[in-house]
Design a protein around this motif. Structure first.
Motif, PDB file in Angstrom:
ATOM      1  N   SER A  65      12.710  -7.188  86.488  1.00 28.69           N
ATOM      2  CA  SER A  65      14.089  -7.456  86.892  1.00 28.69           C
ATOM      3  C   SER A  65      14.843  -6.155  87.149  1.00 28.69           C
ATOM      4  O   SER A  65      15.608  -6.043  88.109  1.00 28.69           O
ATOM      5  CB  SER A  65      14.810  -8.281  85.821  1.00 28.69           C
ATOM      6  OG  SER A  65      14.207  -9.543  85.698  1.00 28.69           O
ATOM      7  N   ALA A 118      16.647 -10.853  90.502  1.00 32.49           N
ATOM      8  CA  ALA A 118      16.786 -10.145  89.227  1.00 32.49           C
ATOM      9  C   ALA A 118      17.549 -11.000  88.219  1.00 32.49           C
ATOM     10  O   ALA A 118      17.177 -11.062  87.039  1.00 32.49           O
ATOM     11  CB  ALA A 118      17.487  -8.810  89.438  1.00 32.49           C
ATOM     12  N   GLY A 121      15.256 -13.579  86.910  1.00 34.07           N
ATOM     13  CA  GLY A 121      14.329 -12.989  85.948  1.00 34.07           C
ATOM     14  C   GLY A 121      14.989 -12.744  84.604  1.00 34.07           C
ATOM     15  O   GLY A 121      14.394 -12.998  83.551  1.00 34.07           O
TER      16      GLY A 121
END
Length: 127
Positions: A65, A118, A121
């Motif tokens: 991430s 991201a 994640g």
């Protein structure tokens, strides 16, 4: 095979990052780009190799991430802060007939997509 590719990414990314940080001579790797972009690309490539070697999935998810946020930051810089003409000069996969505005739009959409990945994640880490 997977460990070999990961090791190759780690070594190649380290060399490119070292050139970007002026730790190695500039003529070792021929890249026509700003030093910061070269260093960031090398760090990202080395990070991908490092993540491929990892075994702990929570740590790997967190680092992936962060890596994707780094890609988003680089494409965001290209979108908003790069000097005019940078995309035509330094990014070889943007054809010359594509206008600067369209290239900035595409890199901006890429930055938004990377931020979304991201965040997804990071959300997986909190489950």
């Amino acid at each position: 095979m997977g460990k070999g590719i990961a090791t190759l990414c780690l070594i190649a990314g380290g060399i490119v990052a070292a050139v970007g940080f002026d730790l190695l001579p500039n003529d070792l790797v021929y890249i026509r780009a700003p030093k910061g972009a070269v260093a960031a690309g090398g760090v990202i490539l080395a990070g991908m190799g490092l993540l491929s070697l990892g075994r702990d999935h929570r740590v790997s998810d967190a680092l992936t991430s962060l890596l994707i946020l780094g890609v988003a930051a680089l494409s965001g810089w290209l979108t908003f802060y790069a000097p005019p003409g940078t995309l035509k000069r330094y990014i070889p996969f943007v054809p010359a007939n594509v206008s600067e505005s369209l290239a900035q739009l595409l890199f901006g959409l890429g930055a938004v997509a990377c931020i979304g990945m991201a965040l997804w994640g990071f959300r997986r880490l909190t489950r």
